[in-house]
Design an enzyme around this catalytic site. Sequence first.
Site, short mmCIF file in Angstrom:
data_model
loop_
_atom_site.label_atom_id
_atom_site.label_comp_id
_atom_site.label_asym_id
_atom_site.label_seq_id
_atom_site.Cartn_x
_atom_site.Cartn_y
_atom_site.Cartn_z
N ARG A 167 5.94 10.97 12.35
CA ARG A 167 7.05 11.04 13.29
C ARG A 167 6.49 11.24 14.70
NH1 ARG A 167 9.95 8.87 10.27
NH2 ARG A 167 11.90 9.59 9.35
N GLU B 192 12.47 7.10 20.12
CA GLU B 192 12.60 5.68 19.76
C GLU B 192 13.99 5.17 20.11
OE1 GLU B 192 11.54 5.33 15.63
OE2 GLU B 192 9.59 6.23 15.96
N HIS C 88 7.99 0.99 14.69
CA HIS C 88 8.42 1.73 13.49
C HIS C 88 8.69 0.77 12.33
CE1 HIS C 88 10.55 5.66 12.09
NE2 HIS C 88 10.03 5.02 11.07
#
Length: 316
Positions: free
Chosen positions: A233, A262, A280
């Site tokens: 993360r 993000e 991602h």
Amino acid sequence: MSELPNLIIANQFHPETVAKLDGIYNTHHLWTLNPQEKLALVKTLKDSCSAVASASWSCDPAVYNLESLKFIGCFGVGVDGVDFDKAADLNVRVSNTPDVLNDAVADIAIALILGITRNIINADAYVRSKSWQISGPFEFGQGLQGKTLGILGLGRIGEAIAERALPLGLKIAYHNRHEKKVPYSYLSSIDELASNSDILLCMLPGGAETKHLINETVLRKLGPDGYFINVGRGSSVDESALARALSEGQIAGAGLDVYENEPRVPDALLAQSNLILLPHIGSATEQTRTAMGQLVIDNLDAYFAKEPLLTEYHYR
Ligand code: NAP
Ligand code: 8YV
């Protein structure tokens, strides 16, 4: 009136799974509503809806106003989108989608390791810009044989990464809060892991406990020949410190799949050429996303059938 059970879908996630849920439940797409409409929906459903499906990394807080809420089925393994204080107050059970994504995420971690140590992205640009014809051979990369991959967060995915790294000639070290029965070197702190790694790979979950664990001190311990990879993360990394470490040569390079905010990526990171940036995509294969969606559906089935959840996330 529909006979199907009500299900709130809190956030937009995997459209194929949402379409399947639309066919099984009387779904309410919360994310399409404005704040007033959300509160009105939750009020209307307060005695007739007990289940929510959500992305695991983000869950609209409006769902906790649903007094009858008893279950949140998450799409994704990292459940940092769930407010566990509120979930505990309401006695809500939570499921996530572990294991089915281990292979896809581990593959991306290996792609980042190879990509940054062999400078693959810049090498591709070198050919496309015709620099190869003009300036001759491309600069050398770094071999992996005999180097140490330090895995911070050796869990389900971390172990799948280690299995892939061994045939590449890498030695494995790791740090978790608890030592495991695995044939890899356990180091009792992050600093110690960084000092003993050629490549430091972060596979930590998000949340307050792991926030900015990767900081300037850790990056300096990794050193000027070291590489940093993050597939866990973004919140685990102090991104300003990472950008500085890259631009000042405190580390050799980095590869990231995840970011703190993000889909925004800080300009200071975008400016670095010794860095690979992915959007991602760790679990983003057709097969894996379908398997994750099926697990969301299967957990909801089990919840409504009052059977044990397939993959309950036990947070208490
Ligand atoms: P997991 O099996 O729970 O592994 C997490 C590991 O981290 C555990 O071994 C845990 O060991 C360690 N850990 C947790 N907190 C720690 C801390 N404060 N300090 C040191 N070690 C700590 O989880 P997983 O299934 O491998 O997934 C890991 C994470 O990857 C997810 O939570 C998610 O955020 C991320 N993820 C990213 C993608 C992507 O697309 N990039 C995809 C899937 C998952 P101890 O409990 O012993 O500390
Ligand atoms: C996301 C992930 O679910 O499972 C996790 O924790 O981070 C990913 O698999 C995926 O990015 C969905 O967008």
